[in-house]
Design a protein around this motif. Structure first.
Motif, mmCIF file in Angstrom:
data_model
loop_
_atom_site.group_PDB
_atom_site.id
_atom_site.type_symbol
_atom_site.label_atom_id
_atom_site.label_comp_id
_atom_site.label_asym_id
_atom_site.label_seq_id
_atom_site.Cartn_x
_atom_site.Cartn_y
_atom_site.Cartn_z
ATOM 1 N N HIS A 1 0.829 -1.208 0.000
ATOM 2 C CA HIS A 1 0.000 0.000 0.000
ATOM 3 C C HIS A 1 0.863 1.257 0.000
ATOM 4 O O HIS A 1 0.484 2.275 -0.598
ATOM 5 C CB HIS A 1 -0.943 -0.011 1.195
ATOM 6 C CG HIS A 1 -2.110 -0.932 1.025
ATOM 7 N ND1 HIS A 1 -3.079 -0.728 0.079
ATOM 8 C CD2 HIS A 1 -2.442 -2.080 1.667
ATOM 9 C CE1 HIS A 1 -3.977 -1.709 0.153
ATOM 10 N NE2 HIS A 1 -3.614 -2.539 1.091
ATOM 11 N N ALA B 1 -4.645 4.469 -0.916
ATOM 12 C CA ALA B 1 -3.993 3.286 -0.368
ATOM 13 C C ALA B 1 -4.402 3.076 1.082
ATOM 14 O O ALA B 1 -4.879 3.989 1.761
ATOM 15 C CB ALA B 1 -2.473 3.452 -0.457
ATOM 16 N N ASP C 1 -3.153 5.620 3.911
ATOM 17 C CA ASP C 1 -2.764 6.789 3.125
ATOM 18 C C ASP C 1 -2.693 8.033 4.007
ATOM 19 O O ASP C 1 -3.535 8.263 4.868
ATOM 20 C CB ASP C 1 -3.772 7.023 1.997
ATOM 21 C CG ASP C 1 -3.243 7.969 0.943
ATOM 22 O OD1 ASP C 1 -3.205 9.188 1.205
ATOM 23 O OD2 ASP C 1 -2.858 7.493 -0.147
ATOM 24 N N PRO D 1 -8.001 0.517 2.534
ATOM 25 C CA PRO D 1 -8.002 1.349 1.321
ATOM 26 C C PRO D 1 -9.347 2.045 1.170
ATOM 27 O O PRO D 1 -10.405 1.417 1.310
ATOM 28 C CB PRO D 1 -7.755 0.337 0.199
ATOM 29 C CG PRO D 1 -7.081 -0.820 0.858
ATOM 30 C CD PRO D 1 -7.672 -0.888 2.234
#
Length: 447
Positions: A113, A348, A351, A381
């Motif tokens: 990720h 991702a 993130d 995600p």
């Protein structure tokens, strides 16, 4: 929106959709108009309107008192964050390390990720792929190690040593009790760290199990939590970092052998490092609060505040939901896009757009937060529509093609036009992984 202030000219940041761009452009116009009239104001009024232009540096608590009537809406904040995170106006360069450096550091305990988190900040024409990011790590332009908050991050090679030095004192203080419980004191590490060096000398890259086996031969106990604490301390002191993966397993190697330090490149002073870290954070994550920066950086509260104060000359500021937020005064205003064009991003896991704040309610509704952020600290995600989390997604490879499953919180969140934008986002993710796009499936959002 009320007027907002900045310290280095009236060039506020931007959003991605036209409503974000228009709102920021209106604020920019008011800022420019106020500046054009400011020259004729009495000194007290000019000082209140333009701190830093008429008066010298101001303490944060003085500035907060003067911002009570200047508010940034949620829509405007979201638009500016999209710009700061380069989810709009993505990188056109092919230099992976530049994108990592822009973010300050990229959380990377989920390595797959983390690579997509970097790749999603590049324009399609830049051709950033999963392979090119792995090559940047192999070429040692990007280093994976425990950096901010004691969490694995990807860090630009030029930044790794000063970031470690900056973060280590607060982290070692916070973990002191764990080390005491494991009977790992200064005397123990005077034996342990040289042993770790001996195990890895000569360019060795050992998995966790292989390294612990070598340490056991030197009568170093790695049982229980001791092994993890030993690796953590060795990384925090700049002794080790992660090398190339061995299959799906991480390996450990000596930082000074993996990335020899050039003699002609002295590290910044602690004060310069603090200022640099604050500049990076508010440029890449703003608008954000001091509390956001303190948490993200892992610094002690006093040092985080001092870092922000040093960075103020390049920042814009306003109030949002009663708190002062800052972002880069250099963030450009974008060209308008059609209002009817939705934006869809596949964020991702972990993130920075969602992770890098203490208050995430501008980005995700509280009622939906548990579907993305789990009680044990995982960040799934996220499906982003016009800058806000609208669901989750996952991808898998079937018969050589990428199959994307999306789980919107509500079916209406993916309109026909948003569906076309989702198709484009899915194509980008497939291309990043070197795959053709198979199909997009609608699933059920996790409870």
């Amino acid at each position: 929106m009320g007027e907002f202030r900045h310290r280095a000219g009236c060039a506020p940041g931007h959003g991605g959709a036209a409503r974000n761009a228009a709102a920021v452009r209106r604020a920019a116009g008011r800022c420019a108009a106020a500046r054009s009239h400011g020259a004729g104001l009495p000194e007290t009024a000019a000082r209140a309107l333009f701190p830093g232009r008429v008066a010298g540096p101001h303490a944060l608590h003085d500035r907060k008192r003067r911002l009570s009537s200047q508010n940034l809406s949620r829509e405007e904040l979201v638009g500016l964050r999209l710009a700061s995170h380069r989810l709009v106006s993505p990188f056109s360069t092919r230099r992976i390390e530049q994108a990592v450096q822009w973010s300050g550091a990229v959380q990377a305990q989920e390595y797959t990720h983390a690579r997509w988190a970097i790749g999603s900040r590049f324009a399609p024409a830049a051709s950033a792929t999963d392979t090119s990011i792995e090559q940047a790590v192999a070429k040692r332009k990007v280093i994976r190690t425990w950096a901010l908050r004691g969490t694995l991050h990807l860090v630009a090679a030029a930044d790794v040593r000063w970031l470690l030095a900056l973060a280590a004192p607060a982290l070692l203080t916070r973990t002191a009790a764990s080390y005491r419980d494991a009977k790992l004191d200064a005397a123990a590490f005077r034996k342990i760290l040289p042993a770790v060096r001996q195990c890895l000398e000569g360019g060795q890259q050992l998995t966790r199990a292989a390294l612990f086996e070598e340490l056991a031969r030197r009568r170093i106990d790695t049982g229980g939590h001791r092994g993890g604490l030993i690796l953590y301390r060795a990384a925090q002191t700049g002794l080790i970092c992660l090398g190339l993966p061995s299959g799906k397993q991480a390996t450990y190697t000596l930082l000074d052998e993996w990335l020899p330090q050039p003699a002609e490149a002295p590290e910044p002073s602690r004060e310069d490092g603090l200022k640099r870290l604050a500049q990076r954070y508010f440029t890449s994550h703003g608008p954000a609060t001091l509390a956001d920066f303190t948490w993200w950086s892992g610094l002690a509260a006093g040092e985080a505040k001092a870092a922000l104060e040093m960075a103020l000359p390049g920042l814009s500021e306003a109030l949002h939901a009663g708190s002062t937020v800052w972002w880069s005064a250099r963030t450009p205003v974008p060209s308008a896009s059609p209002i009817s064009t939705p934006m869809v991003h596949l964020l991702a896991g972990f993130d920075e757009y969602l992770l890098g704040y203490t208050d995430r309610t501008p980005i995700i509704d509280k009622a939906q937060a548990g579907k993305v952020m789990t009680p044990n600290g995982l960040f799934r995600p996220a499906l982003l529509v016009d800058g806000r989390v609208a669901g989750t997604w996952q991808a898998e490879t079937r018969e050589g093609a990428l199959v994307l499953s999306v789980a919107p919180f509500a079916p209406a969140l993916l309109s026909r036009k948003a569906g076309a934008a989702l198709q484009e986002a899915a194509q980008r993710h497939a291309a990043f992984n070197g795959l053709a796009l198979g199909e997009i499936r609608n699933g059920i959002a996790p409870k």
